[in-house]
Motif scaffolding. Structure first.
Motif, short mmCIF file in Angstrom:
data_model
loop_
_atom_site.label_atom_id
_atom_site.label_comp_id
_atom_site.label_asym_id
_atom_site.label_seq_id
_atom_site.Cartn_x
_atom_site.Cartn_y
_atom_site.Cartn_z
N TYR A 174 -8.90 2.01 -11.44
CA TYR A 174 -7.66 2.50 -10.83
C TYR A 174 -7.68 2.36 -9.31
N SER A 197 -5.64 4.69 -5.25
CA SER A 197 -5.49 4.25 -6.65
C SER A 197 -4.19 3.43 -6.78
N HIS A 198 -3.56 3.47 -7.93
CA HIS A 198 -2.33 2.69 -8.20
C HIS A 198 -2.60 1.19 -8.10
N ASP A 251 -0.95 3.77 -12.96
CA ASP A 251 -0.66 5.02 -12.27
C ASP A 251 0.80 5.03 -11.87
N ARG A 297 -1.49 9.10 -15.06
CA ARG A 297 -2.50 8.04 -15.21
C ARG A 297 -2.66 7.72 -16.69
#
Length: 315
Positions: free
Chosen positions: A69, A142-143, A148, A244
């Motif tokens: 992530y 993250s993402h 996400d 998530r």
């Protein structure tokens, strides 16, 4: 090119530390400026965020979430349509409304459930990811693999928002000034239902919320409370919640997280850490830490170079 894809913006170059969460109240730009060309895109020390931020369309490759992530990329990403009967996408200037097709499908389902169960006109969708995932110039660590997504805790209004409103409207703070509980003037039973609907999706592994929101959910949830195990307290997340997903089938190089415990996470001992004064009001370090060097392309999984260099997907 479809009308909605004509709205794909040139990226707005605002540099914020990548370790910080992207806040729903951070405004976008109605007239974003293009990022300048890189003087030496092959520099091995160049941050991968500079490379991935300049890709405005997905890679023409089979769909795969690659890596973790916070250290990966996305092949064959899909766009979240900017408008639906029960959703609208915010902050279009960020060009972060792309994700794994399973995430896009999940968000559409959640939007319909929020309308049905909570009586909301719909949801406001914040950041999902960049067209090819990877590190972003601002906001998120993250993402990066399309799994996400941020959902505003502000319900969608019962009208279509203008471009200016999507960039400049601030999300509503859901937590009291003392950070010890939710603000009952704005956090409603409908919020409990929307978070429950999201957590009950089998493909969802975790949902991050402000600790005060977790505390409120523990207090207010009725009936089957097993979904509470997926709701995880985390810093920030007082204007939005973060979904998530688990690694989906067909992505063998996706690196997921270990399953969380089965408990509700509602015992006083589960929440005590988050309400310590040192956590609520941390003192700044005596000496500011040095910024970390940006993650390079070589530090990402090897297939991310292929994703980065692939031709644009046909739209």
């Amino acid at each position: 090119m479809t009308p909605r894809l004509r709205l794909i913006p040139l990226l707005f170059c605002a540099v914020i530390a990548c370790s910080l969460p992207a806040r729903a109240q951070d405004k976008g730009s109605v007239n974003p400026k293009p990022l300048p060309p890189l003087a030496n895109p092959n520099d091995p020390k160049l941050g991968a965020r500079e490379l991935f931020a300049r890709k405005v369309l997905p890679a023409e490759l089979p769909t795969q979430a690659i890596g973790g992530y916070a250290k990966g990329c996305l092949a064959g990403g899909a766009q979240m349509p900017l408008n639906g009967d029960t959703w609208q996408v915010m902050r279009l200037s960020r060009n972060r409304y792309w994700g794994h097709p399973a995430m896009i499908a999940l968000l559409k389902r959640l939007a319909a459930k929020a309308h049905k169960d909570a009586g909301w006109p719909g949801i406001l969708v914040g950041d999902i990811g960049q067209p090819r995932g990877g590190p972003a110039l601002s906001g998120h660590a993250s993402h990066q693999i399309g799994l996400d997504a941020d959902i505003w805790l502000t319900p969608m209004p019962d009208r279509k928002l203008s471009r200016e409103e999507r960039e400049e409207t601030s999300a509503v703070m859901m937590v009291r000034d003392d950070r010890l509980d939710i603000d009952p003037r704005v956090f409603t039973p409908g919020h409990v239902l929307v978070l429950r609907d999201a957590a009950q999706e089998p493909a969802v592994q975790r949902i991050f919320v402000n600790p005060a929101i977790k505390k409120a959910l523990c207090r207010e949830a009725k009936g089957d409370r097993s979904w509470l195990s997926k709701i995880r307290p985390w810093w920030g997340h007082d204007y939005h919640f973060h979904i998530r997903m688990r690694c989906p089938p067909g992505s063998p190089q996706c690196e997921g997280q270990k399953p969380q415990s089965e408990g509700e996470g509602c015992k006083p001992s589960d929440l005590a850490f988050w309400f310590k004064d040192s956590v609520l009001h941390p003192k700044p370090p005596p000496k500011p830490p040095k910024p970390r060097p940006p993650m390079t392309l070589a530090q990402l999984p090897a297939p991310c170079k292929t994703v980065l260099n692939a031709p644009d997907a046909k739209q």
